[in-house]
Design a protein around this motif. Structure first.
Motif, short mmCIF file in Angstrom:
data_model
loop_
_atom_site.label_atom_id
_atom_site.label_comp_id
_atom_site.label_asym_id
_atom_site.label_seq_id
_atom_site.Cartn_x
_atom_site.Cartn_y
_atom_site.Cartn_z
N ARG A 56 0.84 -1.20 0.00
CA ARG A 56 0.00 0.00 0.00
C ARG A 56 0.87 1.25 0.00
N ASP A 57 0.32 2.30 -0.52
CA ASP A 57 1.00 3.59 -0.53
C ASP A 57 0.49 4.39 0.68
N VAL A 58 1.21 4.25 1.79
CA VAL A 58 0.82 4.95 3.02
C VAL A 58 2.01 5.73 3.55
N ARG A 59 1.72 6.70 4.37
CA ARG A 59 2.79 7.52 4.94
C ARG A 59 3.64 6.75 5.94
N ASP A 60 3.01 5.88 6.71
CA ASP A 60 3.72 5.09 7.71
C ASP A 60 4.37 3.89 7.03
N ALA A 61 5.68 3.93 6.87
CA ALA A 61 6.40 2.85 6.16
C ALA A 61 6.25 1.51 6.88
N ARG A 64 3.33 -0.43 5.38
CA ARG A 64 3.29 -0.47 3.92
C ARG A 64 2.88 -1.84 3.37
N SER A 85 7.09 -3.11 7.43
CA SER A 85 7.79 -2.46 6.32
C SER A 85 8.40 -3.47 5.36
#
Length: 124
Positions: A56-61, A64, A85
């Motif tokens: 997924r493209d999320v801010r919290d690596a 992800r 991650s």
């Protein structure tokens, strides 16, 4: 029956392994299958498994990569998901979680059966 045939009979059957926003490579498939063999001791309880790997493209690596597994058992389903991650680390964490859930499910069935047997003996 030779050793290879015994292992094939014993392994948890993955009926669907899919990827969302990621191509499931042979290495990933082999890794998931290898890790699911940890659940072989509960194989009489597990009929099959569905595995989904998601990037997924999320801010919290750290969130992800997501791995979801649904195990079909005779009395219902056991489902778990894990985020990390690293996809392989997420798979490892998920298998630990599933191991605990399947063990707990098996203990519940065993306890229920033992109570039923004890009640039947008591009524006799």
């Amino acid at each position: 029956m030779n050793q290879v045939e015994k292992e094939e009979v014993k392994a948890v059957h993955i009926y669907k392994l899919s990827g969302r926003n990621v191509e499931v490579t042979d290495a990933m498939r082999d890794y998931v299958e290898e890790k699911l063999t940890r659940l072989d001791r509960f194989n009489d309880q597990i009929t099959d498994a569905r595995v989904t790997l998601t990037v997924r493209d999320v801010r919290d690596a750290g969130r992800r990569n997501r791995v979801e597994v649904q195990l079909n058992v005779p009395s219902g389903i056991i489902r778990a998901e894990e985020h990390h991650s690293d996809m392989y680390a997420a798979i490892d964490l998920l298998i630990d979680k599933l191991d605990r859930q399947v063990r707990k499910h098996k203990e519940k069935l065993t306890d229920t059966h033992a109570r039923e047997v004890a009640a039947a003996r008591h009524q006799s």
